[in-house]
Design an enzyme around this catalytic site. Structure first.
Site, PDB file in Angstrom:
ATOM      1  N   VAL A   1     132.417 -74.726 -38.759  1.00  0.00           N
ATOM      2  CA  VAL A   1     131.980 -76.117 -38.731  1.00  0.00           C
ATOM      3  C   VAL A   1     131.173 -76.245 -37.453  1.00  0.00           C
ATOM      4  O   VAL A   1     131.732 -76.303 -36.355  1.00  0.00           O
ATOM      5  CB  VAL A   1     133.162 -77.101 -38.729  1.00  0.00           C
TER       6      VAL A   1
ATOM      7  N   THR B   1     131.125 -84.667 -33.042  1.00  0.00           N
ATOM      8  CA  THR B   1     129.678 -84.779 -32.954  1.00  0.00           C
ATOM      9  C   THR B   1     129.175 -86.024 -33.667  1.00  0.00           C
ATOM     10  O   THR B   1     128.087 -86.517 -33.368  1.00  0.00           O
ATOM     11  CB  THR B   1     129.013 -83.513 -33.531  1.00  0.00           C
TER      12      THR B   1
ATOM     13  N   TYR C   1     142.459 -80.206 -37.225  1.00  0.00           N
ATOM     14  CA  TYR C   1     141.423 -80.073 -36.200  1.00  0.00           C
ATOM     15  C   TYR C   1     142.112 -79.857 -34.860  1.00  0.00           C
ATOM     16  O   TYR C   1     142.657 -80.778 -34.274  1.00  0.00           O
ATOM     17  CB  TYR C   1     140.577 -81.344 -36.199  1.00  0.00           C
TER      18      TYR C   1
ATOM     19  N   LYS D   1     140.063 -76.355 -38.431  1.00  0.00           N
ATOM     20  CA  LYS D   1     138.871 -76.241 -37.595  1.00  0.00           C
ATOM     21  C   LYS D   1     139.369 -75.859 -36.213  1.00  0.00           C
ATOM     22  O   LYS D   1     140.061 -76.621 -35.547  1.00  0.00           O
ATOM     23  CB  LYS D   1     138.079 -77.549 -37.543  1.00  0.00           C
TER      24      LYS D   1
END
Length: 320
Positions: free
Chosen positions: A228, A72, A160, A188
């Protein structure tokens, strides 16, 4: 008569430790983390002042941590120097009121190590490291990649796992092996693999964070540490409330709020536009720092922007 002599043989057996509690201890990174956008000026330059104002707003809204330069945060289009400047600016703004996790993942192990060391020097509390993308290395190479980064820095690593973007999965078995490293401490999770997630939760002490906003309550119930979130850019307080309700024992209230937020989540993350696009569209409407996007990303069109505004109004204000 129902006594110990007539009870089923398993009744007196103690539950295994893993079955007694599904909670994982919360790490210093916090529970409620926002995948913060990277604000740019109207001319397209990094906007450190805007980043500080947005960070202040998010922390005031209940965010316990800020993840910078992630998906993002448009990390593929920011320079190494901009990533470091962003960490320094946000650290100055929030002090010790929130953790800072710096996204440093690239397709190049050597480059990722350089970014990790720079983020550590700039004041980050942790590192978000995505699986190497494009080259699609086998699992043995993926594991070696993460170990080399963890060995190079003194900061905790958040793995991630987002194979839909990278093309490479961090397989559950790989995570279980990586959990043995003292600085690989969290995940994540954007895998959409509930079975795999539970396997890793059962076998390790890795702190799991829901990376998909619609899964916050579900993963917390299974023992995840928090989230998150992308939608937390525009709705930090409601997402923090999800965890607060659940942790206070109000699972029904948490589930009800999750369902209320679902249309906003769908418009922001599952309606065909990247989260950076939708988050910045709403931040602009709210008068908060965000600014333009960097190509190849483009602003949301009128129809998409109208749908976002409507979903936000229903989720936050209860407007029809």
């Amino acid at each position: 008569m129902n006594d110990a002599r007539t009870a089923p043989p398993t009744a007196a057996l103690p539950l295994p430790a893993a079955a007694r509690s599904t909670r994982r201890p919360d790490l210093s990174l916090g529970r409620a983390l926002c995948a913060m956008v990277t604000p740019f000026t109207p001319a397209g330059a990094l906007d450190p002042d805007g980043a500080q104002r947005l960070a202040e707003h998010l922390v005031a809204g209940g965010c316990e941590g800020l993840v910078l330069s992630g998906t993002t945060g448009e990390s593929p289009t920011t320079t190494d120097a901009e990533k470091t400047t962003l960490v320094r600016a946000v650290r100055e703004a929030v002090g010790d009121r929130a953790s800072i996790v710096a996204g440093v993942g690239t397709a190049d192990t050597r480059h990722t190590v350089e970014l990790a060391l720079a983020a550590e020097k700039a004041g980050a509390d942790g590192l978000l490291v995505v699986a190497p993308y494009y080259s699609r290395p086998p699992q043995e190479a993926v594991e070696a990649h993460f170990r080399e980064i963890a060995d190079a820095s003194g900061l905790p690593l958040v793995l991630y796992d987002i194979p839909g973007r990278t093309g490479t999965r961090i397989e559950p078995e790989t995570m279980i092996r990586l959990a043995e490293h003292p600085r690989i401490t969290a995940v994540k999770d954007c895998s959409y693999d509930l079975l795999g997630t539970q396997k890793v939760l059962a076998a390790t002490e890795l702190a799991y964070y829901a990376g998909c906003d619609e899964q916050v309550v579900a993963l917390r119930a299974l023992g995840a540490s928090g989230y998150v979130g992308t939608a937390a850019n525009v709705a930090p307080r409601p997402f923090r409330t999800l965890l607060d309700l659940f942790d206070a024992g109000d699972g029904d209230g948490a589930a009800l709020l999750q369902r209320r937020l679902l249309p906003l989540v769908e418009q922001m993350t599952a309606a065909g536009l990247p989260g950076a696009v939708t988050a910045k569209a709403l931040l602009t409407d709210l008068g908060l720092p965000g600014g333009p996007l960097r190509p190849p990303l483009r602003p949301a069109g009128r129809e998409a922007a109208d749908a976002l505004r409507a979903a936000y109004g229903r989720a936050i204000d209860g407007t029809p």
